[in-house]
Structure formats: C-alpha cells, structure tokens
Design a protein around this motif. Structure first.
Motif, PDB file in Angstrom:
ATOM      1  N   LYS A  51      30.320 -32.575   1.986  1.00  0.00           N
ATOM      2  CA  LYS A  51      30.400 -33.764   2.815  1.00  0.00           C
ATOM      3  C   LYS A  51      31.963 -34.318   2.941  1.00  0.00           C
ATOM      4  O   LYS A  51      32.417 -35.098   3.767  1.00  0.00           O
ATOM      5  N   SER A 139      23.771 -39.251   2.884  1.00  0.00           N
ATOM      6  CA  SER A 139      23.156 -39.016   4.155  1.00  0.00           C
ATOM      7  C   SER A 139      24.012 -37.802   4.544  1.00  0.00           C
ATOM      8  O   SER A 139      25.031 -37.586   4.033  1.00  0.00           O
ATOM      9  N   ASN A 141      25.930 -36.530   6.948  1.00  0.00           N
ATOM     10  CA  ASN A 141      27.060 -36.519   7.689  1.00  0.00           C
ATOM     11  C   ASN A 141      28.341 -36.053   6.903  1.00  0.00           C
ATOM     12  O   ASN A 141      28.549 -36.420   5.934  1.00  0.00           O
ATOM     13  N   SER A 147      25.559 -41.487  10.385  1.00  0.00           N
ATOM     14  CA  SER A 147      24.431 -40.846   9.845  1.00  0.00           C
ATOM     15  C   SER A 147      23.647 -40.168  10.853  1.00  0.00           C
ATOM     16  O   SER A 147      23.590 -40.735  12.035  1.00  0.00           O
ATOM     17  N   GLU A 175      19.950 -46.669   6.786  1.00  0.00           N
ATOM     18  CA  GLU A 175      19.681 -46.186   5.513  1.00  0.00           C
ATOM     19  C   GLU A 175      18.960 -47.229   4.748  1.00  0.00           C
ATOM     20  O   GLU A 175      18.776 -48.393   5.221  1.00  0.00           O
ATOM     21  N   HIS A 225      33.505 -46.729   7.983  1.00  0.00           N
ATOM     22  CA  HIS A 225      32.644 -45.817   7.486  1.00  0.00           C
ATOM     23  C   HIS A 225      31.638 -45.680   8.970  1.00  0.00           C
ATOM     24  O   HIS A 225      31.637 -46.687   9.811  1.00  0.00           O
ATOM     25  N   TYR A 226      30.813 -44.613   8.779  1.00  0.00           N
ATOM     26  CA  TYR A 226      29.817 -44.627   9.954  1.00  0.00           C
ATOM     27  C   TYR A 226      30.736 -44.872  11.567  1.00  0.00           C
ATOM     28  O   TYR A 226      30.449 -45.121  12.271  1.00  0.00           O
TER      29      TYR A 226
HETATM   30 MG    MG Z   1      25.966 -42.219   4.284  1.00  0.00          MG
END
Ligand code: MG
Ligand code: TXA
Length: 315
Positions: A51, A139, A141, A147, A175, A225-226
């Motif tokens: 990751k 997750s 990703n 994700s 999530e 994030h994301y």
């Molecule tokens: Mg995550």
C-alpha cells in the motif's frame, strides 16, 4: 458469476495463500480489503509495503465471528452491546488489546488497543473461516488514493500484482464506522457505513466525535486521503461551462461537461455506494470535479468526510 462449487474452491485457494503469508484482496460489504494473516509479521509488513502505508497507522483485524474477536480484544459491557447489535456488519470497535492476543505488533502499530471488525459479506466471512486466521486488512488502495468498491478497481490500482477475490460490487461503498469504547464512553473515530444516529439510538445518548487522524498521526498528516488526481470543489450547486460535475438529487439540466449522479432520488445509501466509483470515473475524464451539496445527516456524515479529505490540499 461462478457456481457455488467453484466459488468454494476459489475461497479455499485464497485461504491457502493467506496461510502461506501472502497478501490478497477480498470483498467486504464496505470496500475491498488488502488482507494478510494478522499473526504473521512478514505478511503484515507486506501489506504496508504493497500500500505504501505509513507504519504508524494501525490496521483493522477482521474476524469470522464474535468468538474469534474475543481472542484479541477485551469487551467492556458497552462494547459488548455494540458488537451484539452491529456485528456482523460495518462497525469497527477499538478496544483494549488482550496481552496474550498473539497479533503482530505491526497490526496495532504498537498501541495498547486493537481495531476489530466482523464483516457481514458472505465471501469475507467464508475466507476468514477457511484461512482460520484473523485478517489484518486496510482498504485495497495505494495509500492516500480512492478506496475500491469493485474487483476491477483493485486490479487496476496494483497493476495486477495482487490476487483479487471477486465478490462483486460492495454494498455500502464507504468504510466501516470506527468507534472506540473506554471507561463507559463511546467516541466515533471515523464516520462510516453505520450512521452515528443509529449508534446513538442503541446506546441512548450522543456519541462524541474525535479527530481520528490527529490521534494517530502528526496533525494534518493524513488530511489528504481518498484523493483523486483531479482537483475537487465542494458544495457547488450547478456545474460551470464544461465542468465535470458529481450531482446529488435531480441532475442539472445545463450540464455541458462529464456528469455523474450519486443518486437521482437523493438517497444517501445509494450515494455512498456510488461515491468512490463515480469519483474514479470522473477522475479519468477531467482535471477538476465540482461536487453538489450533500446533506450532513445520516450517511451524509461519512460521505462528506470522504469528500472533504479528497478535496484537502495534497502533502
Ligand atoms: Mg483506507
Ligand atoms: O470498512 C473498512 O473498515 C475497510 C474494510 C477493508 O474492512 N477497512 C479500512 O481500513 O478502512 P483502513 O486501514 O483503510 O482504515 C482503518 C482505520 C485507520 O484510519 C486506522 O488508523 C484505524 O482504522 N485504526 C485501526 N486500529 C486502530 C486503533 N487501535 N486505534 C485507533 N485507530 C485504529
């Protein structure tokens, strides 16, 4: 779709890989996870490496049932009540780590607590049971990116380097909700697939909300994030000329750029389910994405949390 017999064979083959210390991707009701045996330090290390995840950010341990979760965490009465009400399902409980848990220190990033979850996805549960191991799984990703809610997204994200157990598109699309329970107090660390209102209805009083990332990492470290590649602008009521637009509710009639609608009906469950895949689609078509206003109630809390992080300045 594969027949039940071949799905069973596939699950058995993935379970064997997990027992051998490999990292595999698997479906859950929230998003796809990147799983490994939580008791095997080399396997857990391989998750962080795959990751590109900072090692101070602990992993959730996925269990087949409550009895398995009891081997790793200590459940005070309130945690017990929450587990009974919401497991199996998209709730992660952060509880004190049992001294004899036998999990790799890398899973908990050296903390005295552990994040536990019993997923409801039948393929996830069958996989954990067949592997007969607790699965550490973030997750699936690369760290900081969107994700995945389909197997194809996981395959694309890791350029085919990780074996993916395909269980179809994820039902919830965001999530799990993360709660920590300590000394009779429940605090929400991350908004997620179970709306805070549902948790408050069970415990009978308001749930405190913590700035989760601030507790784990240096402030701001994980604010972005994301993140899609495109720049995101939030709370935009109508798209501009040729602007890519992520709508919610009735689609704007004047849209001239790429358009997706999280939910024509204005349904937050449908919107959560579509969120990451539609962001991913628009990301391929535009360098900037405008997003419609989304209500902050119910699942809107988790959706807006993910959108704010996706829009945050990149490190
Ligand atoms: Mg995550
Ligand atoms: O729905 C989900 O929860 C998905 C699926 C795969 O189960 N998993 C997931 O994992 O979202 P991940 O690693 O992307 O997010 C887990 C979060 C992290 O933000 C981590 O900091 C937090 O859980 N966490 C895990 N253990 C913790 C602990 N002991 N204390 C505080 N936070 C913890």
């Amino acid at each position: 779709m594969s027949s039940p017999a071949s799905l069973r064979d596939t699950i058995a083959a993935f379970a064997a890989r997990l027992r051998a210390g490999q990292v595999v991707a698997f479906p859950t009701e929230t998003v796809y996870g990147l799983g490994a045996d939580a008791t095997n330090p080399d396997a857990v290390l391989a998750i962080y490496d795959t990751k590109g995840r900072p090692r101070f950010n602990p992993l959730i341990v996925h269990c087949a049932d409550r009895a398995m979760a009891e081997r790793y965490g200590v459940f005070e009465p309130l945690a017990d009540e929450l587990a009974r009400r919401f497991w199996p399902g998209p709730l992660t409980l952060v509880v004190p780590l049992r001294p004899d848990a036998g999990l790799s220190d890398l899973v908990t990033a050296g903390l005295a607590t552990v994040g536990l979850r019993v997923p409801s996805h039948p393929v996830a549960r069958a996989l954990i049971e067949a592997a007969d191991r607790p699965l550490a799984a973030p997750s699936a990703n690369p760290s900081g990116r969107l994700s995945p809610t389909t197997a194809a997204q996981v395959v694309a994200a890791f350029a085919g380097a990780v074996p993916v157990l395909d269980g179809g598109p994820c039902e919830a699309g965001v999530e799990s909700t993360i709660l920590t329970v300590a000394d009779g107090t429940v605090t929400q660390l991350r908004a997620g697939a179970i709306p805070r209102e549902e948790i408050e209805a069970v415990i009978g009083h308001p749930v405190a909300v913590a700035s989760h990332d601030a507790a784990i990492a240096a402030p701001g470290m994980l604010a972005s994030h994301y993140a899609p590649r495109a720049r995101l602008t939030l709370n935009v009521p109508y798209p501009g000329l040729n602007e890519a637009y992520l709508a919610f509710g009735v689609s704007p009639k004047n849209a001239t750029g790429p358009l997706r609608n999280l939910s024509e009906k204005g349904d937050l469950r449908e919107a959560a389910r579509n969120l990451f895949s539609m962001l991913d689609q628009l990301d391929r078509e535009a360098s900037g994405i405008a997003v419609a206003p989304i209500p902050e109630t119910g699942l809107g809390e988790a959706i807006n949390d993910r959108l704010r992080r996706a829009a945050a300045p990149r490190p």
